[in-house]
Design a protein around this motif. Structure first.
Motif, PDB file in Angstrom:
ATOM      1  N   HIS A  73       0.825  -1.211   0.000  1.00 39.92           N
ATOM      2  CA  HIS A  73       0.000   0.000   0.000  1.00 39.92           C
ATOM      3  C   HIS A  73       0.858   1.261   0.000  1.00 39.92           C
ATOM      4  O   HIS A  73       0.531   2.236  -0.684  1.00 39.92           O
ATOM      5  N   THR A  74       1.935   1.238   0.756  1.00 37.02           N
ATOM      6  CA  THR A  74       2.789   2.419   0.834  1.00 37.02           C
ATOM      7  C   THR A  74       3.502   2.679  -0.484  1.00 37.02           C
ATOM      8  O   THR A  74       3.631   3.836  -0.902  1.00 37.02           O
ATOM      9  N   ILE A  75       3.951   1.644  -1.158  1.00 42.40           N
ATOM     10  CA  ILE A  75       4.628   1.827  -2.446  1.00 42.40           C
ATOM     11  C   ILE A  75       3.693   2.452  -3.473  1.00 42.40           C
ATOM     12  O   ILE A  75       4.079   3.368  -4.202  1.00 42.40           O
ATOM     13  N   VAL A  76       2.461   1.969  -3.529  1.00 44.62           N
ATOM     14  CA  VAL A  76       1.509   2.537  -4.488  1.00 44.62           C
ATOM     15  C   VAL A  76       1.243   4.002  -4.174  1.00 44.62           C
ATOM     16  O   VAL A  76       1.222   4.859  -5.075  1.00 44.62           O
ATOM     17  N   ALA A  77       1.062   4.328  -2.897  1.00 45.24           N
ATOM     18  CA  ALA A  77       0.797   5.720  -2.517  1.00 45.24           C
ATOM     19  C   ALA A  77       1.987   6.620  -2.855  1.00 45.24           C
ATOM     20  O   ALA A  77       1.812   7.716  -3.405  1.00 45.24           O
ATOM     21  N   VAL A  78       3.187   6.156  -2.569  1.00 46.40           N
ATOM     22  CA  VAL A  78       4.379   6.965  -2.850  1.00 46.40           C
ATOM     23  C   VAL A  78       4.592   7.120  -4.356  1.00 46.40           C
ATOM     24  O   VAL A  78       4.944   8.209  -4.835  1.00 46.40           O
ATOM     25  N   VAL A  90      -5.866   4.234   3.162  1.00 44.98           N
ATOM     26  CA  VAL A  90      -5.518   2.827   3.401  1.00 44.98           C
ATOM     27  C   VAL A  90      -4.067   2.702   3.850  1.00 44.98           C
ATOM     28  O   VAL A  90      -3.752   1.954   4.785  1.00 44.98           O
ATOM     29  N   ALA A  91      -3.176   3.442   3.210  1.00 48.75           N
ATOM     30  CA  ALA A  91      -1.768   3.400   3.615  1.00 48.75           C
ATOM     31  C   ALA A  91      -1.595   3.964   5.025  1.00 48.75           C
ATOM     32  O   ALA A  91      -0.837   3.411   5.833  1.00 48.75           O
ATOM     33  N   THR A  92      -2.319   5.024   5.333  1.00 48.17           N
ATOM     34  CA  THR A  92      -2.238   5.611   6.667  1.00 48.17           C
ATOM     35  C   THR A  92      -2.767   4.639   7.718  1.00 48.17           C
ATOM     36  O   THR A  92      -2.185   4.503   8.797  1.00 48.17           O
ATOM     37  N   TRP A  93      -3.872   3.969   7.409  1.00 53.33           N
ATOM     38  CA  TRP A  93      -4.417   2.988   8.351  1.00 53.33           C
ATOM     39  C   TRP A  93      -3.429   1.852   8.590  1.00 53.33           C
ATOM     40  O   TRP A  93      -3.243   1.424   9.729  1.00 53.33           O
ATOM     41  N   ASN A  94      -2.787   1.364   7.539  1.00 53.52           N
ATOM     42  CA  ASN A  94      -1.821   0.274   7.712  1.00 53.52           C
ATOM     43  C   ASN A  94      -0.624   0.710   8.545  1.00 53.52           C
ATOM     44  O   ASN A  94      -0.128  -0.046   9.375  1.00 53.52           O
TER      45      ASN A  94
END
Length: 114
Positions: free
Chosen positions: A55-60, A77-81
């Motif tokens: 999730h973090t890679i996609v957001a970045v 979603v990335a923040t929640w994870n």
């Protein structure tokens, strides 16, 4: 460059959807008493960090490639994870879901359907 970002994002989202289905199947096996709680936790806990990374890679990537709308869709979603993984590890070994996290599967459903 844009095509590479979107192809990687597509593959990453497919892997995350597969991982979500795996989580649901494993939790349903736990609910039906096919596996015990310790086995369920050991199966699911090893996939928590790869889910966070995905999730973090996609957001970045969306932030770097200046696709603001898609970045804003991926940000909750990335923040929640990140929030979930920075909390105490004692909650990770419990086999019952807490009631304050019951909204998250609904959020994932809406996230995937977009």
């Amino acid at each position: 460059m844009e095509a590479v970002v979107f192809v990687f994002s597509l593959l990453d989202c497919c892997a995350l959807i597969f991982l979500s289905v795996y989580f649901i199947i494993t939790l349903s096996d736990l609910e039906c008493d096919y596996i015990n709680a310790r086995s369920c936790c050991s199966k699911l806990n090893k996939w928590v960090i790869p889910e966070l990374i995905g999730h973090t890679i996609v957001a970045v990537l969306m932030l770097i490639s200046l696709h603001w709308f898609i970045f804003l869709l991926n940000l909750p979603v990335a923040t929640w994870n990140i929030y979930r993984n920075t909390q105490s590890r004692a909650t990770e070994v419990t086999h019952e879901r807490s009631y304050d996290q019951a909204w998250f599967p609904l959020a994932v459903f809406f996230y995937v359907s977009l």
